[in-house]
Design an enzyme around this catalytic site. Sequence first.
Site, mmCIF file in Angstrom:
data_model
loop_
_atom_site.group_PDB
_atom_site.id
_atom_site.type_symbol
_atom_site.label_atom_id
_atom_site.label_comp_id
_atom_site.label_asym_id
_atom_site.label_seq_id
_atom_site.Cartn_x
_atom_site.Cartn_y
_atom_site.Cartn_z
ATOM 1 N N ARG A 180 0.830 -1.216 0.000
ATOM 2 C CA ARG A 180 0.000 0.000 0.000
ATOM 3 C C ARG A 180 0.867 1.269 0.000
ATOM 4 N NH1 ARG A 180 -0.984 0.921 6.071
ATOM 5 N NH2 ARG A 180 0.352 -0.683 6.962
ATOM 6 N N GLU A 184 -19.110 3.112 2.386
ATOM 7 C CA GLU A 184 -18.459 2.615 1.175
ATOM 8 C C GLU A 184 -19.383 2.620 -0.035
ATOM 9 O OE1 GLU A 184 -18.646 0.850 4.060
ATOM 10 O OE2 GLU A 184 -16.657 1.295 4.869
ATOM 11 N N ASP A 235 -6.494 -8.735 13.085
ATOM 12 C CA ASP A 235 -7.886 -8.280 12.990
ATOM 13 C C ASP A 235 -8.862 -9.429 12.719
ATOM 14 O OD1 ASP A 235 -7.521 -5.654 13.599
ATOM 15 O OD2 ASP A 235 -7.439 -4.953 11.524
#
Lengths: 324, 285
Positions: free
Chosen positions: A20, A68, A127
């Site tokens: 990223r 989103e 996560d």
Amino acid sequence: MSGYPIDPNVLTNPALEPIRFGFGRGLLAAGEADERVVALCSDLTESTQMHHFKNRFPQRFVETGIAEQNMVTVAAGMAHAGKIPFTSSYAAFSPGRNWEQIKTTASMNRQPVVVVGSHAGINVGYDGATHQMLEDLAIMRVMPNMRVIAPGDSLEAERATCAIAADPAPSYLRLARDKTPIFSTADSPFEIGVAYVLSQGRDVSLISTGTMTYHALVAASLLDSRGISAEVVHVPTVKPLDEDVILASIRKTGRAVTIEEAQIIGGLGGAVCELTAREHPVKVQRLGMRDRYGETGGPAELLEKFRLTGKLIAEDVERGFQSA
Amino acid sequence: MDETTYARTDDTAELSHIAQVIRADIVQMLATAASGHSAGPLGMAEQLTALYFNTMRHDPANPAWPERDLFFLSNGHTAPVLYSALARAGYFPVSELGTLRRLGSRLQGHPERDALPGVESTSGPLGSGLSQAAGYAHVLQNIDHVKNRFVYTTMGDGEIDEGNVWEAAMFAGKYRLGNLIALIDRNNIQIDGATEDVMPLTNLRAKWESFDWHVLDIDGNNVRAVIEAINLGKAVTWAPTMILANTVPGKGVPFMEYDHTWHGKPPSPSQAEQALNALKGGVVA
């Protein structure tokens, strides 16, 4: 050996950087090059590395909040008004939550909306499964008009981002959170729709995308020491698939292994099986997530558990030879 | 169907006539197709008339005119009212209305941008028109700083059950999109029944005002009222405008009016004849 320049330290001491981060640099460069480039984010601006663009071009950055569906549809409207919008969130949420909006307002309208799905794959780690997007390659690949691009390292992500901005069309760009090894160099090529043979081999084609290409290179090296000559075909564009390069490799080796940090159903494995079934039937071994969700754990632990490290990939490929 | 097309006008009687022509087109299109939605398109005739024949800046001879105002039909199932308005404005031959929902037709069951000139965006799945209109309006107002172009969208009242609508409502409020004018066709029905039974919408004015919108509540079957509301919305530049267009579903066809079962079905040939006779009988004020 190959025309594709590879970092000479890749097998011994590779540099590490999150994919990223390359996107963040690429978006900034694309924004400098073309003022039509705009960016939208759903409350994850630094995570997805859009903050560089936001800081440089505050008027061209849109914060949509945690929404989103609105993000991609606003982007479709902005594209209709002449912009080239990059939208970012975690892949689990975009395209995970807003697939229909992407289909109807971006893809069917042929608006050049770029859906950037960051934190894809199990390397999200702690996560857990809700945040580990593994179905994105499948759900985006099936959408007409949509390009699906999964860069293999941060340098390639930078090149891919600039390439998408320079050739606007509906696109999905898949990024990863964790630091991953850099195998390409500043001189390595990237073209949308092109697959690259990173190392030549005779016995088996290791066909990989995204983060798994580094592990494919490691596996090829280990297999070589065991007398198996593996060719590594890096497929940063899952759609449109570079059928010629992939078929040429499979025709040569007669054997295919697909490797992806995604579900083996419908993703790169699915794409290669569709291709081989049509053009050149061979046995295809698909490595990736085998029709199950991930779980909480460290990225390295999870790659071990799901057998997606170079060493374990080499073992599975070797075992595939034994069972054939 | 005769081939008459209409130019922009500010004559109320002429505009009311155009709305009735659109209604007759809708009835004939649906009966010919033997498929499609009746109540919503009939109720929305004045809204589309006000937009395409009075308030919007557009050029049927040049659908991609860069200076045009934009219209996003968010409730795509009301396609017949859009198709009729586009044809009567001159975007394509009126005779083509007879091809609605046929294989190979440019008049797809739900509107598609790729298929037909004048359709700004593909729609059908509900709740995404407001976001697209807001995205376009944001570019005009806050990025490109274009002052004299406006962006419109229509939604069904049942449509705003969709969460995407409220995400867009927050967005447009945040960015103070004064060039954005939305209309909700408040006809109080949806497929499963009355909106207040399916999912109560209750006080829409308070809801939209709380999202920092400028809200107008009007008789949506009065074309002059629609035009005045739109013009007021254009003058209010500090906030997006929401026009709650209170309409009668199936307006103009007595046996369809107020009946939710006409939301999603077409008239039979004999019902169409009855409907056309009723429409000939009266011009809606």
